[in-house]
Motif scaffolding. Sequence first.
Motif, short mmCIF file in Angstrom:
data_model
loop_
_atom_site.label_atom_id
_atom_site.label_comp_id
_atom_site.label_asym_id
_atom_site.label_seq_id
_atom_site.Cartn_x
_atom_site.Cartn_y
_atom_site.Cartn_z
N MET A 110 74.09 -38.63 19.54
CA MET A 110 73.45 -38.44 20.83
C MET A 110 73.33 -39.77 21.57
SD MET A 110 72.09 -36.15 22.79
CE MET A 110 70.96 -35.96 24.09
N LEU A 111 72.99 -40.83 20.84
CA LEU A 111 72.87 -42.13 21.49
C LEU A 111 74.22 -42.61 22.04
CD1 LEU A 111 70.40 -44.01 19.15
CD2 LEU A 111 69.97 -43.08 21.40
N ASN A 112 75.28 -42.28 21.34
CA ASN A 112 76.60 -42.66 21.84
C ASN A 112 76.96 -41.89 23.11
OD1 ASN A 112 77.11 -44.56 19.88
ND2 ASN A 112 78.06 -43.09 18.49
N LEU A 113 76.55 -40.62 23.18
CA LEU A 113 76.80 -39.84 24.40
C LEU A 113 76.00 -40.40 25.58
CD1 LEU A 113 76.81 -36.17 23.10
CD2 LEU A 113 78.72 -37.43 24.05
N ILE A 114 74.76 -40.78 25.33
CA ILE A 114 73.92 -41.36 26.39
C ILE A 114 74.53 -42.68 26.85
CG2 ILE A 114 71.67 -42.35 26.90
CD1 ILE A 114 70.49 -40.25 24.97
N ARG A 115 74.93 -43.49 25.90
CA ARG A 115 75.54 -44.78 26.24
C ARG A 115 76.84 -44.57 27.03
NH1 ARG A 115 77.13 -48.82 21.57
NH2 ARG A 115 77.63 -46.77 20.79
N MET A 116 77.62 -43.57 26.64
CA MET A 116 78.86 -43.27 27.34
C MET A 116 78.58 -42.82 28.78
SD MET A 116 81.59 -40.22 26.65
CE MET A 116 80.36 -39.02 27.12
N ASP A 117 77.58 -41.96 28.96
CA ASP A 117 77.24 -41.50 30.31
C ASP A 117 76.70 -42.63 31.18
OD1 ASP A 117 78.11 -38.87 30.28
OD2 ASP A 117 76.25 -38.14 29.39
N LEU A 118 75.89 -43.50 30.59
CA LEU A 118 75.40 -44.65 31.35
C LEU A 118 76.54 -45.57 31.75
CD1 LEU A 118 72.08 -45.50 29.49
CD2 LEU A 118 72.34 -44.48 31.75
N PHE A 120 87.81 -34.76 32.02
CA PHE A 120 87.23 -35.40 30.84
C PHE A 120 86.48 -34.40 29.97
CE2 PHE A 120 83.86 -37.86 28.73
CZ PHE A 120 84.65 -38.74 28.02
N ILE A 121 85.92 -33.37 30.57
CA ILE A 121 85.14 -32.39 29.82
C ILE A 121 86.02 -31.64 28.82
CG2 ILE A 121 85.38 -30.52 31.49
CD1 ILE A 121 82.20 -31.34 29.55
N LYS A 122 87.30 -31.49 29.11
CA LYS A 122 88.20 -30.82 28.18
C LYS A 122 88.39 -31.65 26.91
CE LYS A 122 90.78 -28.63 31.87
NZ LYS A 122 92.07 -28.59 32.57
N ASN A 123 88.39 -32.96 27.07
CA ASN A 123 88.60 -33.83 25.92
C ASN A 123 87.35 -33.97 25.06
OD1 ASN A 123 91.21 -34.34 26.79
ND2 ASN A 123 90.59 -36.14 27.95
N ILE A 124 86.19 -34.11 25.70
CA ILE A 124 84.97 -34.40 24.95
C ILE A 124 84.20 -33.14 24.58
CG2 ILE A 124 83.45 -34.71 26.94
CD1 ILE A 124 83.48 -37.01 23.92
N GLY A 125 84.39 -32.04 25.34
CA GLY A 125 83.60 -30.83 25.15
C GLY A 125 83.75 -30.20 23.78
N GLY A 126 84.92 -30.26 23.20
CA GLY A 126 85.13 -29.63 21.91
C GLY A 126 84.82 -30.53 20.73
N GLN A 127 84.52 -31.79 20.98
CA GLN A 127 84.31 -32.74 19.89
C GLN A 127 82.84 -32.97 19.56
OE1 GLN A 127 86.50 -36.29 20.61
NE2 GLN A 127 88.40 -35.21 21.02
N THR A 128 81.94 -32.42 20.34
CA THR A 128 80.52 -32.58 20.04
C THR A 128 80.04 -31.39 19.22
OG1 THR A 128 79.91 -31.48 22.10
CG2 THR A 128 80.10 -33.87 22.16
N LYS A 129 78.94 -31.60 18.52
CA LYS A 129 78.38 -30.53 17.70
C LYS A 129 77.86 -29.39 18.57
CE LYS A 129 76.98 -33.69 14.06
NZ LYS A 129 75.87 -34.33 13.39
N SER A 130 77.24 -29.76 19.67
CA SER A 130 76.68 -28.77 20.58
C SER A 130 76.92 -29.24 22.01
CB SER A 130 75.18 -28.62 20.32
OG SER A 130 74.58 -27.82 21.31
N ARG A 131 77.26 -28.31 22.86
CA ARG A 131 77.46 -28.69 24.25
C ARG A 131 76.14 -28.99 24.94
NH1 ARG A 131 82.30 -24.56 25.48
NH2 ARG A 131 83.83 -25.68 24.23
N LEU A 132 75.07 -28.57 24.33
CA LEU A 132 73.74 -28.90 24.84
C LEU A 132 73.50 -30.40 24.77
CD1 LEU A 132 71.19 -27.61 25.98
CD2 LEU A 132 70.30 -27.52 23.65
#
Length: 163
Positions: free
Chosen positions: A1-9, A108-120
């Motif tokens: 989750m922290l990596n996703l937040i860092r990526m979005d920032l 980008f959502i096509k690439n990252i959307g399937g690689q997370t545990k939850s889309r939430l």
Amino acid sequence: MLNLIRMDLYRMFKMKSFYVILIIMALSVGFTTIVMKQTVKMVQDNPELEEMMEVEDEQSIGITVSMSDEGALTADMLLVSNIKGMTVALLLLIFVVLFSTSDFTSGFIKNIGGQTKSRLMLVGSKSVAVVFYTVFNFAATIVFQLISNLLFTGGVEFLHFGK
């Protein structure tokens, strides 16, 4: 989750619209400061204009900036007027829509959307980035207001927070 937040920032700070909206906000804060300074000067030169400006029970629609009864251009009065005028909120809303939909336009959502545990988690990380942008935007508004008061009114005075 922290990596996703860092990526979005990281993606947020790399967007051109991030800086364009900050520049537009700085220009609008400076413009309202100049206009309010000219309005106060005009009212002080012509006292009969003050009677014309006093309209009771008037409803305002849209983006408005109002003066206080004291007639002094203080930094906190202009800041509150800009925030109540919804200019800052409008620019914030525009950026949030651009930031939230940037994944869909770039694919980008096509690439990252399937690689997370939850889309939430993707929604949560975007939410944290938007909260960070909101705090950053209001802090930048305060800084821009202080700078515009310093440049255009000759000094920074506070009405409610001491001098």
